[in-house]
Design a protein around this motif. Structure first.
Motif, PDB file in Angstrom:
ATOM      1  N   SER A  76     -27.492   2.115  11.260  1.00  0.00           N
ATOM      2  CA  SER A  76     -26.235   1.706  10.640  1.00  0.00           C
ATOM      3  C   SER A  76     -26.191   2.172   9.189  1.00  0.00           C
ATOM      4  N   SER A  77     -24.977   2.416   8.727  1.00  0.00           N
ATOM      5  CA  SER A  77     -24.788   2.918   7.378  1.00  0.00           C
ATOM      6  C   SER A  77     -23.516   2.321   6.807  1.00  0.00           C
ATOM      7  N   THR A  78     -23.412   2.317   5.475  1.00  0.00           N
ATOM      8  CA  THR A  78     -22.168   1.874   4.852  1.00  0.00           C
ATOM      9  C   THR A  78     -21.065   2.891   5.079  1.00  0.00           C
ATOM     10  N   LEU A  79     -21.405   4.066   5.604  1.00  0.00           N
ATOM     11  CA  LEU A  79     -20.393   5.070   5.937  1.00  0.00           C
ATOM     12  C   LEU A  79     -19.797   4.854   7.324  1.00  0.00           C
ATOM     13  N   ASP A  80     -20.389   3.944   8.115  1.00  0.00           N
ATOM     14  CA  ASP A  80     -19.836   3.636   9.433  1.00  0.00           C
ATOM     15  C   ASP A  80     -18.440   3.058   9.270  1.00  0.00           C
ATOM     16  N   LYS A  81     -17.574   3.369  10.219  1.00  0.00           N
ATOM     17  CA  LYS A  81     -16.185   2.889  10.149  1.00  0.00           C
ATOM     18  C   LYS A  81     -16.062   1.502  10.769  1.00  0.00           C
ATOM     19  N   VAL A  82     -15.229   0.684  10.140  1.00  0.00           N
ATOM     20  CA  VAL A  82     -14.865  -0.627  10.665  1.00  0.00           C
ATOM     21  C   VAL A  82     -13.394  -0.535  11.058  1.00  0.00           C
ATOM     22  N   GLU A  83     -13.078  -1.049  12.238  1.00  0.00           N
ATOM     23  CA  GLU A  83     -11.699  -1.028  12.731  1.00  0.00           C
ATOM     24  C   GLU A  83     -11.037  -2.363  12.400  1.00  0.00           C
ATOM     25  N   TYR A  84      -9.914  -2.314  11.705  1.00  0.00           N
ATOM     26  CA  TYR A  84      -9.149  -3.510  11.369  1.00  0.00           C
ATOM     27  C   TYR A  84      -7.802  -3.435  12.069  1.00  0.00           C
ATOM     28  N   GLU A  85      -7.386  -4.542  12.668  1.00  0.00           N
ATOM     29  CA  GLU A  85      -6.066  -4.588  13.284  1.00  0.00           C
ATOM     30  C   GLU A  85      -5.136  -5.383  12.375  1.00  0.00           C
ATOM     31  N   PHE A  86      -3.935  -4.852  12.186  1.00  0.00           N
ATOM     32  CA  PHE A  86      -2.943  -5.469  11.313  1.00  0.00           C
ATOM     33  C   PHE A  86      -1.687  -5.841  12.083  1.00  0.00           C
ATOM     34  N   ARG A  87      -1.088  -6.961  11.697  1.00  0.00           N
ATOM     35  CA  ARG A  87       0.257  -7.338  12.140  1.00  0.00           C
ATOM     36  C   ARG A  87       1.166  -6.950  10.980  1.00  0.00           C
ATOM     37  N   VAL A  88       1.990  -5.929  11.191  1.00  0.00           N
ATOM     38  CA  VAL A  88       2.775  -5.326  10.124  1.00  0.00           C
ATOM     39  C   VAL A  88       4.090  -6.078   9.925  1.00  0.00           C
ATOM     40  N   ALA A  89       4.425  -6.335   8.651  1.00  0.00           N
ATOM     41  CA  ALA A  89       5.646  -7.060   8.304  1.00  0.00           C
ATOM     42  C   ALA A  89       6.710  -6.144   7.707  1.00  0.00           C
ATOM     43  N   GLU A  90       6.284  -5.138   6.931  1.00  0.00           N
ATOM     44  CA  GLU A  90       7.242  -4.279   6.235  1.00  0.00           C
ATOM     45  C   GLU A  90       6.644  -2.879   6.079  1.00  0.00           C
ATOM     46  N   VAL A  91       7.505  -1.852   6.182  1.00  0.00           N
ATOM     47  CA  VAL A  91       7.048  -0.462   6.155  1.00  0.00           C
ATOM     48  C   VAL A  91       7.855   0.332   5.132  1.00  0.00           C
ATOM     49  N   TRP A  92       7.171   1.192   4.382  1.00  0.00           N
ATOM     50  CA  TRP A  92       7.833   2.098   3.446  1.00  0.00           C
ATOM     51  C   TRP A  92       7.648   3.545   3.843  1.00  0.00           C
TER      52      TRP A  92
END
Length: 191
Positions: free
Chosen positions: A65-81
């Protein structure tokens, strides 16, 4: 004489330690960022939105494992630009802040600036992403955003299992109908 030599040795060692402490490098941070300018962020990033972090997924700790490994985050989106942003989406970041990774806390809302890399949205500490509570200046400059479109069940990458189930069900139903027609045709010729 021995006491003088010992006192001189202790004084010399103490002096060397003090000197070493004075010239030793201070703690450094591997990730240092220039404060981004909003107009530049809007040009350089592929997606800009406000969303609540609802989950995170790491591949787990291993010996490699490394700090360069990717973490996947899921978002509930409220507003988009900016960008092709749906009401639920995934954003990736490196695991450690020393690798300029962003750690999102579940239940917190963020103003996210993300870049599409290999078809995946990625962000980090230097991209301008921040807690929504600290993004007042950026939000006033951005103005009113738009509501994200809802996820399309059959075309969404997150629901590809659902699309496969519908396709499989259709194929099975078609096979049953063809089998029934074949059976009826064979039994009608015997009469």
């Amino acid at each position: 004489m021995k006491i003088v030599k010992m006192a001189l040795t202790v004084s010399l060692l103490t002096g060397l330690l003090l000197l070493a402490g004075a010239i030793a490098p201070k703690a450094v941070q591997a990730c240092s960022c220039v404060e981004p300018v909003l107009t530049e962020q809007m040009k350089s990033q592929d997606a800009v939105f406000v969303g609540e972090a609802v989950s995170s997924k790491t591949k787990g700790f291993t010996a490699f494992s490394s700090t360069l490994d990717k973490v996947e985050y899921e978002f509930r989106v409220a507003e988009v630009w900016k960008g092709q942003v749906t009401s639920q989406l995934k954003v990736y970041s490196t695991a450690g802040s020393d690798s300029c990774g962003m750690e999102f806390k579940q239940g917190e809302s963020y103003l996210v600036f993300a870049k599409s890399i290999g078809g995946k949205l990625e962000t980090g500490l230097c991209g301008g992403t921040k807690l929504l509570s600290g993004a007042g200046a950026e939000l006033s400059q951005l103005g009113q955003g738009s509501k994200p479109p809802a996820l399309d069940f059959l075309t969404s990458k997150t629901s590809s299992a659902g699309a496969w189930m519908v396709t499989l069900l259709a194929v099975v139903l078609l096979a049953v109908l063809i089998g029934y027609a074949y059976y009826r045709r064979r039994t009608s010729h015997r009469l």
